[in-house]
Design an enzyme around this catalytic site. Structure first.
Site, PDB file in Angstrom:
ATOM      1  N   ARG A 140      -1.393  -9.200  13.321  1.00 28.59           N
ATOM      2  CA  ARG A 140      -1.898  -8.176  12.381  1.00 28.59           C
ATOM      3  C   ARG A 140      -2.652  -8.821  11.221  1.00 28.59           C
ATOM      4  NH1 ARG A 140       3.452  -5.457  11.014  1.00 28.59           N
ATOM      5  NH2 ARG A 140       2.291  -4.070   9.649  1.00 28.59           N
ATOM      6  N   ARG A 158     -10.167   0.730   8.209  1.00 27.37           N
ATOM      7  CA  ARG A 158      -9.783  -0.637   8.525  1.00 27.37           C
ATOM      8  C   ARG A 158     -10.937  -1.416   9.133  1.00 27.37           C
ATOM      9  NH1 ARG A 158      -3.896   0.534   8.852  1.00 27.37           N
ATOM     10  NH2 ARG A 158      -2.766  -1.413   9.074  1.00 27.37           N
ATOM     11  N   ARG A 185      10.512  -1.193  12.884  1.00 25.93           N
ATOM     12  CA  ARG A 185       9.154  -1.059  13.417  1.00 25.93           C
ATOM     13  C   ARG A 185       8.896  -2.105  14.488  1.00 25.93           C
ATOM     14  NH1 ARG A 185       4.677   0.088   8.777  1.00 25.93           N
ATOM     15  NH2 ARG A 185       3.463  -1.120  10.287  1.00 25.93           N
ATOM     16  N   ARG A 227      10.995  -6.927   5.761  1.00 24.21           N
ATOM     17  CA  ARG A 227      10.931  -5.493   6.037  1.00 24.21           C
ATOM     18  C   ARG A 227      11.384  -5.212   7.473  1.00 24.21           C
ATOM     19  NH1 ARG A 227       5.255  -2.352   5.523  1.00 24.21           N
ATOM     20  NH2 ARG A 227       4.926  -3.041   7.654  1.00 24.21           N
ATOM     21  N   LYS A 277       0.825  -1.213   0.000  1.00 23.60           N
ATOM     22  CA  LYS A 277       0.000   0.000   0.000  1.00 23.60           C
ATOM     23  C   LYS A 277       0.861   1.266   0.000  1.00 23.60           C
ATOM     24  CE  LYS A 277      -2.482  -0.846   3.784  1.00 23.60           C
ATOM     25  NZ  LYS A 277      -1.940  -2.135   4.227  1.00 23.60           N
TER      26      LYS A 277
HETATM   27  P1  AMP Z   1       0.195   0.512   9.034  1.00 18.67           P
HETATM   28  O1  AMP Z   1       1.410   1.363   8.950  1.00 18.67           O
HETATM   29  O2  AMP Z   1      -0.931   0.994   8.149  1.00 18.67           O
HETATM   30  O3  AMP Z   1       0.495  -0.951   8.829  1.00 18.67           O
HETATM   31  O4  AMP Z   1      -0.375   0.665  10.520  1.00 18.67           O
HETATM   32  C1  AMP Z   1       0.393   0.239  11.642  1.00 18.67           C
HETATM   33  C2  AMP Z   1      -0.503   0.099  12.854  1.00 18.67           C
HETATM   34  O5  AMP Z   1      -1.110   1.366  13.159  1.00 18.67           O
HETATM   35  C3  AMP Z   1      -1.662  -0.868  12.701  1.00 18.67           C
HETATM   36  O6  AMP Z   1      -1.287  -2.213  12.935  1.00 18.67           O
HETATM   37  C4  AMP Z   1      -2.624  -0.339  13.769  1.00 18.67           C
HETATM   38  O7  AMP Z   1      -2.206  -0.707  15.067  1.00 18.67           O
HETATM   39  C5  AMP Z   1      -2.439   1.170  13.653  1.00 18.67           C
HETATM   40  N1  AMP Z   1      -3.387   1.739  12.657  1.00 18.67           N
HETATM   41  C6  AMP Z   1      -3.080   2.351  11.475  1.00 18.67           C
HETATM   42  N2  AMP Z   1      -4.182   2.740  10.836  1.00 18.67           N
HETATM   43  C7  AMP Z   1      -5.230   2.377  11.620  1.00 18.67           C
HETATM   44  C8  AMP Z   1      -6.638   2.470  11.486  1.00 18.67           C
HETATM   45  N3  AMP Z   1      -7.218   3.028  10.405  1.00 18.67           N
HETATM   46  N4  AMP Z   1      -7.403   1.982  12.509  1.00 18.67           N
HETATM   47  C9  AMP Z   1      -6.856   1.432  13.600  1.00 18.67           C
HETATM   48  N5  AMP Z   1      -5.539   1.274  13.770  1.00 18.67           N
HETATM   49  C10 AMP Z   1      -4.719   1.752  12.802  1.00 18.67           C
END
Ligand code: AMP
Length: 195
Positions: free
Chosen positions: A146, A90, A135, A129, A14
């Site tokens: 996740r 999400r 991270r 990654r 993404k």
């Molecule tokens: P990402 O970088 O998009 O993979 O997001 C990393 C983490 O941030 C996710 O595993 C969630 O814990 C949190 N997160 C990001 N976007 C959302 C969202 N829209 N709703 C809830 N948690 C989020």
């Protein structure tokens, strides 16, 4: 002006594809994960709360996440030129809230680009990654969590946006440029229609 949601499991590409979409269509990129990681880096109260969920691979509660996005849109007037939403929505309540947040601003979603990649490939990409990303959530245990959360809470959005007519299915297993070409074949006509 286009409002696009890029949708898919963690590790589906993404972020990479959002950067390319941002360049080609002149959109403003909002990654909710990046917004949260910035709060964590800056040591804000919100960052502390976010970290407690992110490090466990859990989602930030909907009401809080929706408020964060609303405030981020207000704080970034460039978002008026069109947005690529990366990592939001999400959950179904977040999708409903996104419709409302955009309606409030006199606009709406044009398409949801769904990157489809199988779990085995995702795990492989995320573990790789994790070696360089630093991270806290790119470790095997949290990656599994996740992916579970994706399947239970986020994947239902595919049906949701198929019913609204917005969903575009993209084969996300190919190379970066190949995937991007397929995305453009869906977005170019939408962009041309708005010119
Ligand atoms: P990402 O970088 O998009 O993979 O997001 C990393 C983490 O941030 C996710 O595993 C969630 O814990 C949190 N997160 C990001 N976007 C959302 C969202 N829209 N709703 C809830 N948690 C989020």
């Amino acid at each position: 002006m286009l409002n696009i949601v890029i949708f898919g499991p963690p590790g589906s590409g993404k972020g990479t594809q959002s950067d390319k979409i941002t360049d080609r269509y002149g959109l403003f990129h909002i990654s909710t994960g990046d917004v949260l990681r910035k709060h964590i880096k800056d040591g804000t109260e919100l960052g502390k709360t976010a970290e407690s969920y992110i490090s466990k691979g859990q989602l930030i509660p909907d009401a809080l996440m929706i408020d964060i996005l609303d405030a981020h849109l207000d704080a970034n007037p460039e978002s008026k030129k069109g947005v690529i939403f990366d990592g939001f929505p999400r959950t179904i309540p977040q999708a409903e809230a996104l419709t409302d947040l955009l309606e409030k601003r006199g606009t709406s979603i044009d398409a949801v680009v769904g990157l489809e990649v199988d779990d085995e490939e995702l795990t492989d990409r995320l573990v790789k990654r994790g070696i360089s990303s630093g991270r806290s959530d790119d470790n095997p245990e949290t990656i599994k969590k996740r992916l579970d959360v994706y399947h239970s809470s986020t994947k239902p959005l595919k049906d949701y946006y198929t019913k609204t007519g917005h969903y575009r299915s993209i084969k996300g297993m190919g190379g970066i440029d190949e995937v991007f070409d397929e995305i453009c074949s869906h977005l170019d006509p939408l962009s041309d229609a708005k010119k």
